[in-house]
Write an enzyme that holds these catalytic residues in place. Structure first.
Site, PDB file in Angstrom:
ATOM      1  N   GLU A  94       3.780  13.170  -0.846  1.00  0.00           N
ATOM      2  CA  GLU A  94       3.417  11.874  -0.874  1.00  0.00           C
ATOM      3  C   GLU A  94       2.840  11.581   0.192  1.00  0.00           C
ATOM      4  OE1 GLU A  94       2.187   9.660  -2.644  1.00  0.00           O
ATOM      5  OE2 GLU A  94       3.494   7.865  -3.173  1.00  0.00           O
ATOM      6  N   ASP A  95       1.578  10.664   0.253  1.00  0.00           N
ATOM      7  CA  ASP A  95       0.812   9.780   1.255  1.00  0.00           C
ATOM      8  C   ASP A  95       1.744   9.016   2.179  1.00  0.00           C
ATOM      9  OD1 ASP A  95       0.650   8.127  -0.629  1.00  0.00           O
ATOM     10  OD2 ASP A  95      -1.535   7.943  -0.500  1.00  0.00           O
ATOM     11  N   ASP A  98       6.045   3.275   0.563  1.00  0.00           N
ATOM     12  CA  ASP A  98       6.068   1.607   0.731  1.00  0.00           C
ATOM     13  C   ASP A  98       7.349   1.041   0.431  1.00  0.00           C
ATOM     14  OD1 ASP A  98       5.031  -0.896   1.283  1.00  0.00           O
ATOM     15  OD2 ASP A  98       3.243  -0.584   0.088  1.00  0.00           O
ATOM     16  N   PHE A 147      -2.147  -2.262   5.959  1.00  0.00           N
ATOM     17  CA  PHE A 147      -2.757  -1.390   5.270  1.00  0.00           C
ATOM     18  C   PHE A 147      -3.566  -0.304   5.913  1.00  0.00           C
ATOM     19  CE2 PHE A 147      -5.363  -0.261   1.467  1.00  0.00           C
ATOM     20  CZ  PHE A 147      -4.518  -0.209   0.412  1.00  0.00           C
ATOM     21  N   ARG A 160     -11.381   7.683   2.025  1.00  0.00           N
ATOM     22  CA  ARG A 160     -10.655   8.978   1.788  1.00  0.00           C
ATOM     23  C   ARG A 160     -11.168  10.127   2.932  1.00  0.00           C
ATOM     24  NH1 ARG A 160      -7.093   8.332  -2.434  1.00  0.00           N
ATOM     25  NH2 ARG A 160      -7.933   7.054  -4.284  1.00  0.00           N
TER      26      ARG A 160
HETATM   27  P1  IMP Z   1       5.278   2.305  -3.315  1.00  0.00           P
HETATM   28  O1  IMP Z   1       5.417   2.639  -4.628  1.00  0.00           O
HETATM   29  O2  IMP Z   1       5.254   0.972  -2.986  1.00  0.00           O
HETATM   30  O3  IMP Z   1       6.309   2.931  -2.248  1.00  0.00           O
HETATM   31  O4  IMP Z   1       3.852   2.841  -2.979  1.00  0.00           O
HETATM   32  C1  IMP Z   1       3.344   3.915  -2.641  1.00  0.00           C
HETATM   33  C2  IMP Z   1       2.056   4.112  -2.911  1.00  0.00           C
HETATM   34  O5  IMP Z   1       1.133   3.026  -2.761  1.00  0.00           O
HETATM   35  C3  IMP Z   1       1.384   5.272  -2.046  1.00  0.00           C
HETATM   36  O6  IMP Z   1       1.366   6.498  -2.846  1.00  0.00           O
HETATM   37  C4  IMP Z   1      -0.100   4.887  -1.875  1.00  0.00           C
HETATM   38  O7  IMP Z   1      -0.735   5.245  -2.903  1.00  0.00           O
HETATM   39  C5  IMP Z   1       0.106   3.331  -1.959  1.00  0.00           C
HETATM   40  N1  IMP Z   1       0.040   2.617  -0.698  1.00  0.00           N
HETATM   41  C6  IMP Z   1       1.153   2.020   0.029  1.00  0.00           C
HETATM   42  N2  IMP Z   1       0.541   1.472   1.333  1.00  0.00           N
HETATM   43  C7  IMP Z   1      -0.496   1.929   1.331  1.00  0.00           C
HETATM   44  C8  IMP Z   1      -1.737   1.585   2.286  1.00  0.00           C
HETATM   45  O8  IMP Z   1      -1.285   1.198   3.325  1.00  0.00           O
HETATM   46  N3  IMP Z   1      -2.911   2.210   2.200  1.00  0.00           N
HETATM   47  C9  IMP Z   1      -3.063   2.657   0.925  1.00  0.00           C
HETATM   48  N4  IMP Z   1      -2.267   2.938  -0.056  1.00  0.00           N
HETATM   49  C10 IMP Z   1      -1.259   2.547   0.164  1.00  0.00           C
HETATM   50 MG    MG Z   2      -0.390   7.205  -3.818  1.00  0.00          MG
END
Ligand code: IMP
Ligand code: MG
Length: 173
Positions: A94-95, A98, A147, A160
């Site tokens: 996963e990238d 959050d 972000f 990207r």
């Molecule tokens: P979560 O479900 O809130 O943990 O969200 C995770 C996903 O939100 C990641 O896989 C990203 O695709 C997206 N995301 C969270 N923070 C960022 C950011 O700072 N930039 C771009 N995408 C983000």
């Molecule tokens: Mg994502």
């Protein structure tokens, strides 16, 4: 406005560290890497090139953000895996972690398919933003709220292609 956060060299270093710990934990065992599209494609491609274990890759796409900035907590699978993961060593790639909601849902879903092991490898960790309990097993770099884009990570599908990771300044969002 984009403000540089991590250089390509810093990212390479973090990826190498993650690859080394994965290799160490899995000896010569086979690993199936599950890449969460789209944000992790660049990370996956660098990570697996540093790992010598017999490896396979598969892709999964979930939508939670759309082009909005905050997770809604509703996750839809828009592309499921093609591989049967039963009995396999699976690492979700996963990238960013959050809120943790995306990985929580995916992890619960994949556990039901009875993998031998299921681990999470994330490049970036926004620890302060957690809504649910979620820890990555292999985590690259910690970041604060804010972000980020680049190295596969987008804002409204752009950026990207940046080789480094930048913060998007508030006034340009
Ligand atoms: P979560 O479900 O809130 O943990 O969200 C995770 C996903 O939100 C990641 O896989 C990203 O695709 C997206 N995301 C969270 N923070 C960022 C950011 O700072 N930039 C771009 N995408 C983000
Ligand atoms: Mg994502």
């Amino acid at each position: 406005m984009l403000k540089p956060l991590f250089t390509k060299e810093e990212i390479d270093c973090a990826v190498k560290r993650l690859a080394d710990s994965i290799e160490k934990d899995f000896d010569d065992e086979e690993i199936l890497f599950v890449c969460l599209l789209k944000g992790s494609f660049m990370f996956l491609s660098d990570l697996i090139r540093s790992i010598k274990n017999p490896s396979r890759v598969d892709f999964m796409r979930v939508s939670s953000y759309g082009s909005a900035m905050k997770s809604k907590g509703e996750i839809t699978i828009t592309k499921d895996l093609e591989e049967d993961i039963e009995g396999k060593n699976v690492i979700i790639v996963e990238d960013i972690i959050d809120s943790g909601l995306t990985l929580k849902v995916i992890k619960e879903m994949l556990i039901k398919r009875r993998p031998k092991t299921l681990k999470i490898c994330a490049l970036l960790d926004k620890k302060a933003c957690r809504v649910v309990e979620m820890e990555g097993d292999y985590v690259g770099l910690a970041i604060d709220d804010g972000f980020v884009v680049g190295y596969g990570i987008d804002y409204a599908e752009y950026y990207r292609n940046l080789p480094n990771i930048c913060i998007v300044e508030e006034d340009s969002l």
